[in-house]
Design an enzyme around this catalytic site. Structure first.
Site, PDB file in Angstrom:
ATOM      1  N   GLY A  54      -8.501  -7.699   3.357  1.00  0.00           N
ATOM      2  CA  GLY A  54      -8.237  -8.801   2.432  1.00  0.00           C
ATOM      3  C   GLY A  54      -7.629 -10.015   3.093  1.00  0.00           C
ATOM      4  N   ASP A  75      -9.883  -2.803  13.488  1.00  0.00           N
ATOM      5  CA  ASP A  75      -9.973  -2.134  12.189  1.00  0.00           C
ATOM      6  C   ASP A  75     -10.720  -0.825  12.386  1.00  0.00           C
ATOM      7  OD1 ASP A  75      -9.908  -3.523   8.965  1.00  0.00           O
ATOM      8  OD2 ASP A  75     -10.507  -1.446   9.366  1.00  0.00           O
ATOM      9  N   LEU A  84     -15.095  -5.399  -1.645  1.00  0.00           N
ATOM     10  CA  LEU A  84     -15.867  -6.646  -1.561  1.00  0.00           C
ATOM     11  C   LEU A  84     -15.321  -7.791  -2.402  1.00  0.00           C
ATOM     12  CD1 LEU A  84     -19.511  -5.230  -1.433  1.00  0.00           C
ATOM     13  CD2 LEU A  84     -17.947  -5.725   0.438  1.00  0.00           C
ATOM     14  N   ARG A  86     -12.506  -8.973  -2.300  1.00  0.00           N
ATOM     15  CA  ARG A  86     -11.528  -9.763  -1.538  1.00  0.00           C
ATOM     16  C   ARG A  86     -11.820  -9.828  -0.042  1.00  0.00           C
ATOM     17  NH1 ARG A  86      -9.728  -4.683  -2.178  1.00  0.00           N
ATOM     18  NH2 ARG A  86      -8.432  -3.694  -0.585  1.00  0.00           N
ATOM     19  N   LYS A  99     -16.267  -1.866   9.649  1.00  0.00           N
ATOM     20  CA  LYS A  99     -15.840  -3.240   9.346  1.00  0.00           C
ATOM     21  C   LYS A  99     -15.878  -4.142  10.581  1.00  0.00           C
ATOM     22  CE  LYS A  99     -12.920  -2.426   5.330  1.00  0.00           C
ATOM     23  NZ  LYS A  99     -11.545  -2.459   4.773  1.00  0.00           N
ATOM     24  N   ASN A 144      -0.330  -1.672   5.652  1.00  0.00           N
ATOM     25  CA  ASN A 144       0.591  -0.538   5.573  1.00  0.00           C
ATOM     26  C   ASN A 144       1.800  -0.793   6.460  1.00  0.00           C
ATOM     27  OD1 ASN A 144       0.193   1.041   8.312  1.00  0.00           O
ATOM     28  ND2 ASN A 144      -1.806   0.265   7.662  1.00  0.00           N
ATOM     29  N   CYS A 202      -2.819  -1.470  -2.262  1.00  0.00           N
ATOM     30  CA  CYS A 202      -3.746  -2.244  -3.098  1.00  0.00           C
ATOM     31  C   CYS A 202      -4.545  -1.321  -3.995  1.00  0.00           C
ATOM     32  CB  CYS A 202      -4.713  -3.033  -2.228  1.00  0.00           C
ATOM     33  SG  CYS A 202      -3.988  -4.510  -1.544  1.00  0.00           S
ATOM     34  N   CYS A 348      20.302  -2.087  -3.226  1.00  0.00           N
ATOM     35  CA  CYS A 348      19.491  -2.919  -2.326  1.00  0.00           C
ATOM     36  C   CYS A 348      18.082  -2.918  -2.905  1.00  0.00           C
ATOM     37  CB  CYS A 348      19.532  -2.383  -0.891  1.00  0.00           C
ATOM     38  SG  CYS A 348      18.819  -0.749  -0.720  1.00  0.00           S
TER      39      CYS A 348
END
Ligand code: ZN
Length: 390
Positions: A54, A75, A84, A86, A99, A144, A202, A348
């Site tokens: 993204g 990747d 797709l 994004r 990718k 991540n 996501c 926190c």
């Protein structure tokens, strides 16, 4: 040959650009801040995009179009239909393809004059130093935390600017981490990762495709500005955008002199086990209170002191009313400001730093300390969904 064409040919020879390249970049070269010298710097630059997802998609598309001479793409994934909306490097026909493969094809279709170097692997403690060392700038589009800590740490050691971006649903943020230029690193901002269950990906949380588009383009822009050496960059600033209200806000962020990676006496000087670092559970014996229970106690008018140990920029983004800010690092110098008798709930973002604060304060003889379990993230979840997320 008319004068203009002659100039162009001479420029091309002089700058090592073909006439087609000069034409391709003419609108950019026309900018006085770029010029031929800036375009030459872009051509000589090597930028590594971590992730072709993204954030990496829009970043790489614009970097390629702008004429970054060498683009690296790391990747390990293959294209999925759910990417797709994004990840515009990849098309419908690419579903199932690596990718890195579809990224290379798309980037070279946009600009065949650049070099695209691909690494179909996950950035790991074993390969990160060697990979990052080969580039001038890192655009971190990882999704991540282990990868984010890893890329930030290695950039600190290798003295490479790390352009950070992250997105969540309708919100995104970006910054430039570069301790060697005077700014903070990712760890200065987030010394401890939140508990794994507190971080939806996501896939779980959803994201509006345009949001990583916005952030990824900001990352590309920061890389280009750094390379041509113009403008103000995001060093020492965390930019936050909320797409729903379309408001941009920014927060000043500082380097932490006690940072274990970029601080004055670093304790981490080589890659660690990042998976383990990010997956450790808070096994402390600190007594906790849930957000719901705390809310009940406050609603009943019970006397409770609220101590927030996050950083000022975080406090500015979101806070529980009537809480008092004493950042974790400043607690040893500000013990007199912390109540000794009253019940004090320490908080926190996720409950990790506050547990550390409580452990420290207990050693200083403080009692009646409760840890807000899950931190402000849990408060948002259980009590106040309108609280700003970061
Ligand atoms: Zn740092």
């Amino acid at each position: 040959m008319n004068q203009m064409a002659k100039d162009t040919v001479e420029d091309a020879v002089e700058m090592n650009f073909s006439t087609a390249e000069l034409q391709r970049y003419s609108r950019q070269i026309n900018l006085s801040q770029v010029g031929k010298e800036g375009q030459r710097r872009l051509k000589e630059a090597r930028v590594l995009c971590i992730g072709a997802g993204g954030l990496g998609s829009p970043a790489a598309l614009y970097l390629a179009a702008a004429g970054i001479g060498t683009l690296g793409i790391v990747d390990q994934d293959t294209v999925d239909l759910s990417n797709l909306h994004r990840q515009l490097l990849h098309g419908t026909n690419d579903v199932g393809r690596e990718k890195t493969d579809s990224a290379r094809a798309r980037l070279l279709a946009i600009n065949p004059t650049i070099v695209v170097e691909t690494y179909t692997t996950r950035l790991s403690a074993g390969n990160a130093v060697e990979l990052i060392r080969n580039y001038d700038i890192v655009v971190d589009g990882s999704d991540n935390l282990p990868t984010r800590y890893l890329s930030s740490d290695v950039c600190v050691w290798e003295r490479k600017p790390n352009i950070y971006g992250s997105v969540h649903q309708f919100e995104g943020q970006a910054s430039l981490f570069a301790p060697h230029l005077g700014g903070p690193c990712y760890r200065c901002l987030f010394p401890e990762p939140p508990p794994p269950e507190a971080i939806p990906s996501c896939a779980e949380a959803g994201v509006l495709g345009v949001v990583p588009g916005l952030i990824g383009i900001i990352q590309a822009m920061e890389a280009i500005k750094l390379i041509i050496g113009t403008g103000d960059n995001l060093l020492g600033r965390l930019l936050h955008v909320d797409a729903l209200t379309l408001r941009f806000r920014e927060f000043n962020i500082r380097r932490d002199p006690n940072c274990p990676v970029c601080g004055e006496s670093p304790s981490i000087t080589e890659p660690i086990d990042y998976e383990q670092f990010c997956n450790h559970s808070n096994a402390s014996t600190v007594q906790g209170i849930s957000a719901t229970k705390l809310h009940e106690m406050i609603s009943r008018g019970q006397e409770i002191a609220l101590l927030d140990v996050r950083e000022p920029f975080e406090f500015e983004i979101a806070r529980i009313p009537n809480s008092r800010l004493i950042p974790l690092g400043t607690i040893p110098d500000r013990l007199t400001e912390i109540p000794r008798t009253e019940t004090t709930v320490v908080m926190c973002k996720s409950g990790v730093r506050s547990a550390r604060a409580i452990e420290f304060l207990r050693g200083e003889g403080f009692e009646n300390l409760l840890n807000l379990e899950g931190g402000l993230d849990a408060w948002r979840e259980e009590v106040d969904p309108t609280m700003r997320k970061y």
